[in-house]
Design a protein around this motif. Structure first.
Motif, PDB file in Angstrom:
ATOM      1  N   PHE A  64      -4.454   2.682  13.870  1.00 41.75           N
ATOM      2  CA  PHE A  64      -3.117   3.168  14.209  1.00 41.75           C
ATOM      3  C   PHE A  64      -3.007   4.678  13.981  1.00 41.75           C
ATOM      4  CE2 PHE A  64      -1.144  -1.245  13.380  1.00 41.75           C
ATOM      5  CZ  PHE A  64      -1.078  -1.530  14.736  1.00 41.75           C
ATOM      6  N   ILE A  65      -3.496   5.143  12.851  1.00 37.45           N
ATOM      7  CA  ILE A  65      -3.418   6.577  12.544  1.00 37.45           C
ATOM      8  C   ILE A  65      -4.236   7.394  13.540  1.00 37.45           C
ATOM      9  CG2 ILE A  65      -4.084   8.322  10.830  1.00 37.45           C
ATOM     10  CD1 ILE A  65      -3.296   6.156   8.674  1.00 37.45           C
ATOM     11  N   THR A  66      -5.449   6.932  13.816  1.00 41.82           N
ATOM     12  CA  THR A  66      -6.288   7.622  14.798  1.00 41.82           C
ATOM     13  C   THR A  66      -5.634   7.589  16.173  1.00 41.82           C
ATOM     14  OG1 THR A  66      -8.260   7.023  13.541  1.00 41.82           O
ATOM     15  CG2 THR A  66      -8.591   7.693  15.841  1.00 41.82           C
ATOM     16  N   GLY A  67      -5.057   6.445  16.531  1.00 42.26           N
ATOM     17  CA  GLY A  67      -4.387   6.316  17.821  1.00 42.26           C
ATOM     18  C   GLY A  67      -3.197   7.244  17.951  1.00 42.26           C
ATOM     19  N   ILE A  68      -2.400   7.350  16.882  1.00 39.95           N
ATOM     20  CA  ILE A  68      -1.265   8.281  16.908  1.00 39.95           C
ATOM     21  C   ILE A  68      -1.775   9.705  17.120  1.00 39.95           C
ATOM     22  CG2 ILE A  68       0.535   9.369  15.499  1.00 39.95           C
ATOM     23  CD1 ILE A  68       0.977   6.586  14.172  1.00 39.95           C
ATOM     24  N   ALA A  69      -2.798  10.082  16.362  1.00 40.99           N
ATOM     25  CA  ALA A  69      -3.340  11.440  16.472  1.00 40.99           C
ATOM     26  C   ALA A  69      -3.874  11.722  17.872  1.00 40.99           C
ATOM     27  CB  ALA A  69      -4.428  11.655  15.426  1.00 40.99           C
ATOM     28  N   HIS A  98       4.315   3.223  16.372  1.00 41.95           N
ATOM     29  CA  HIS A  98       3.154   2.985  15.529  1.00 41.95           C
ATOM     30  C   HIS A  98       3.383   3.419  14.088  1.00 41.95           C
ATOM     31  CE1 HIS A  98       1.829   2.256  19.567  1.00 41.95           C
ATOM     32  NE2 HIS A  98       1.105   1.317  18.973  1.00 41.95           N
ATOM     33  N   THR A  99       4.410   4.227  13.866  1.00 45.70           N
ATOM     34  CA  THR A  99       4.857   4.484  12.508  1.00 45.70           C
ATOM     35  C   THR A  99       5.420   3.196  11.923  1.00 45.70           C
ATOM     36  OG1 THR A  99       5.274   6.830  12.886  1.00 45.70           O
ATOM     37  CG2 THR A  99       6.532   5.774  11.113  1.00 45.70           C
ATOM     38  N   PHE A 100       6.223   2.483  12.717  1.00 49.61           N
ATOM     39  CA  PHE A 100       6.751   1.189  12.270  1.00 49.61           C
ATOM     40  C   PHE A 100       5.613   0.190  12.041  1.00 49.61           C
ATOM     41  CE2 PHE A 100      10.664   2.539  14.781  1.00 49.61           C
ATOM     42  CZ  PHE A 100      11.299   3.061  13.662  1.00 49.61           C
ATOM     43  N   ALA A 101       4.600   0.236  12.878  1.00 53.10           N
ATOM     44  CA  ALA A 101       3.443  -0.645  12.679  1.00 53.10           C
ATOM     45  C   ALA A 101       2.765  -0.333  11.343  1.00 53.10           C
ATOM     46  CB  ALA A 101       2.454  -0.490  13.833  1.00 53.10           C
ATOM     47  N   LEU A 102       2.673   0.948  10.998  1.00 53.83           N
ATOM     48  CA  LEU A 102       2.080   1.325   9.718  1.00 53.83           C
ATOM     49  C   LEU A 102       2.909   0.808   8.542  1.00 53.83           C
ATOM     50  CD1 LEU A 102       0.923   4.972  10.490  1.00 53.83           C
ATOM     51  CD2 LEU A 102      -0.539   2.977  10.075  1.00 53.83           C
ATOM     52  N   VAL A 103       4.225   0.793   8.690  1.00 49.68           N
ATOM     53  CA  VAL A 103       5.084   0.234   7.639  1.00 49.68           C
ATOM     54  C   VAL A 103       4.792  -1.255   7.467  1.00 49.68           C
ATOM     55  CG1 VAL A 103       7.476  -0.296   6.991  1.00 49.68           C
ATOM     56  CG2 VAL A 103       6.897   1.973   7.883  1.00 49.68           C
ATOM     57  N   VAL A 104       4.662  -1.958   8.589  1.00 54.45           N
ATOM     58  CA  VAL A 104       4.338  -3.384   8.536  1.00 54.45           C
ATOM     59  C   VAL A 104       2.994  -3.595   7.836  1.00 54.45           C
ATOM     60  CG1 VAL A 104       3.709  -5.394   9.952  1.00 54.45           C
ATOM     61  CG2 VAL A 104       5.729  -4.027  10.534  1.00 54.45           C
ATOM     62  N   ASN A 122       0.856  -1.179   0.000  1.00 56.76           N
ATOM     63  CA  ASN A 122       0.000   0.000   0.000  1.00 56.76           C
ATOM     64  C   ASN A 122       0.901   1.240   0.000  1.00 56.76           C
ATOM     65  OD1 ASN A 122      -1.619   2.199   0.803  1.00 56.76           O
ATOM     66  ND2 ASN A 122      -3.049   0.847   1.849  1.00 56.76           N
ATOM     67  N   HIS A 123       1.052   1.844  -1.169  1.00 55.62           N
ATOM     68  CA  HIS A 123       1.970   2.967  -1.324  1.00 55.62           C
ATOM     69  C   HIS A 123       1.510   4.222  -0.579  1.00 55.62           C
ATOM     70  CE1 HIS A 123       3.204   0.347  -4.652  1.00 55.62           C
ATOM     71  NE2 HIS A 123       4.401   0.812  -4.371  1.00 55.62           N
ATOM     72  N   LYS A 124       0.193   4.461  -0.542  1.00 57.10           N
ATOM     73  CA  LYS A 124      -0.324   5.628   0.190  1.00 57.10           C
ATOM     74  C   LYS A 124      -0.001   5.504   1.673  1.00 57.10           C
ATOM     75  CE  LYS A 124      -4.222   6.829  -2.738  1.00 57.10           C
ATOM     76  NZ  LYS A 124      -5.679   6.968  -2.805  1.00 57.10           N
ATOM     77  N   LEU A 125      -0.225   4.324   2.209  1.00 60.81           N
ATOM     78  CA  LEU A 125       0.036   4.104   3.628  1.00 60.81           C
ATOM     79  C   LEU A 125       1.530   4.203   3.927  1.00 60.81           C
ATOM     80  CD1 LEU A 125      -1.068   3.519   6.409  1.00 60.81           C
ATOM     81  CD2 LEU A 125      -1.010   1.074   5.846  1.00 60.81           C
ATOM     82  N   LEU A 126       2.358   3.663   3.044  1.00 62.07           N
ATOM     83  CA  LEU A 126       3.800   3.758   3.243  1.00 62.07           C
ATOM     84  C   LEU A 126       4.256   5.212   3.196  1.00 62.07           C
ATOM     85  CD1 LEU A 126       6.398   2.211   3.747  1.00 62.07           C
ATOM     86  CD2 LEU A 126       6.654   1.963   1.274  1.00 62.07           C
ATOM     87  N   SER A 127       3.682   5.998   2.310  1.00 59.82           N
ATOM     88  CA  SER A 127       4.005   7.435   2.247  1.00 59.82           C
ATOM     89  C   SER A 127       3.598   8.137   3.537  1.00 59.82           C
ATOM     90  CB  SER A 127       3.287   8.096   1.060  1.00 59.82           C
ATOM     91  OG  SER A 127       3.757   7.571  -0.149  1.00 59.82           O
ATOM     92  N   PHE A 128       2.404   7.803   4.036  1.00 58.48           N
ATOM     93  CA  PHE A 128       1.951   8.388   5.297  1.00 58.48           C
ATOM     94  C   PHE A 128       2.892   8.001   6.436  1.00 58.48           C
ATOM     95  CE2 PHE A 128      -0.301   8.536   9.269  1.00 58.48           C
ATOM     96  CZ  PHE A 128      -0.916   9.772   9.230  1.00 58.48           C
ATOM     97  N   ALA A 129       3.286   6.734   6.474  1.00 59.76           N
ATOM     98  CA  ALA A 129       4.198   6.259   7.522  1.00 59.76           C
ATOM     99  C   ALA A 129       5.531   6.995   7.440  1.00 59.76           C
ATOM    100  CB  ALA A 129       4.406   4.743   7.404  1.00 59.76           C
ATOM    101  N   ALA A 130       6.028   7.218   6.221  1.00 56.73           N
ATOM    102  CA  ALA A 130       7.290   7.938   6.058  1.00 56.73           C
ATOM    103  C   ALA A 130       7.160   9.366   6.587  1.00 56.73           C
ATOM    104  CB  ALA A 130       7.721   7.936   4.597  1.00 56.73           C
ATOM    105  N   LEU A 131       6.049  10.021   6.305  1.00 59.19           N
ATOM    106  CA  LEU A 131       5.831  11.378   6.827  1.00 59.19           C
ATOM    107  C   LEU A 131       5.694  11.378   8.343  1.00 59.19           C
ATOM    108  CD1 LEU A 131       3.418  12.821   4.110  1.00 59.19           C
ATOM    109  CD2 LEU A 131       5.830  13.391   4.490  1.00 59.19           C
ATOM    110  N   SER A 132       5.039  10.368   8.882  1.00 58.53           N
ATOM    111  CA  SER A 132       4.919  10.245  10.328  1.00 58.53           C
ATOM    112  C   SER A 132       6.289  10.039  10.964  1.00 58.53           C
ATOM    113  CB  SER A 132       3.983   9.090  10.694  1.00 58.53           C
ATOM    114  OG  SER A 132       3.869   8.958  12.093  1.00 58.53           O
ATOM    115  N   GLY A 133       7.125   9.235  10.327  1.00 59.49           N
ATOM    116  CA  GLY A 133       8.486   9.033  10.822  1.00 59.49           C
ATOM    117  C   GLY A 133       9.287  10.315  10.774  1.00 59.49           C
TER     118      GLY A 133
END
Length: 131
Positions: A75-80, A49-55, A2-13
């Protein structure tokens, strides 16, 4: 994947690194140690949880996309909610936001549970006799 999710995870990192640097170098000069500690906890949980999003982003190749979409959402809601509320508390002293933090923690727990269910279902589908 999932490229969108990976991009989001990268921005979160990226944000977690930037916020961690701010907490280590800027915040410690202007805030009490207790608030710096709270801020650092928020950074730590955002990283986990950024790492969890990568997984989850990479797991989309093998596991149920529906469960992974829900897991990522939690995960995203939890981080927020979790990290976000702790950031606000540490930065502006917003004590009223305190009750939001446990709701974020619950979202993070649900995200992990959904990821576990997705993995379990894949395992049981391939090895029904060994589960």
């Amino acid at each position: 994947m999932n490229h969108k999710l990976l991009s989001f995870a990268a921005l979160s990192g990226f944000m977690a690194v930037a916020l961690g640097a701010f907490g280590a170098h800027g915040l410690k000069n202007i805030a009490p140690a207790e608030l710096v500690s709270i801020f650092n906890l928020a950074v730590e949980y955002q990283f986990y949880h950024t790492f969890a999003l990568v997984v989850v982003a990479f797991g989309a190749q093998w596991l149920s996309p529906r469960l992974l979409t829900w897991s990522a959402g939690f995960f995203i809601t939890g981080i927020a909610l979790f990290s976000g509320s702790l950031y606000l508390y540490a930065l502006i002293g917003a004590k009223w936001i305190g009750p939001i933090t446990p709701m974020g923690g619950l979202c993070l727990l649900i995200g992990w549970l959904l990821l576990a269910i997705a993995a379990w279902r894949k395992l049981s589908a391939h090895n029904p006799a060994k589960v």
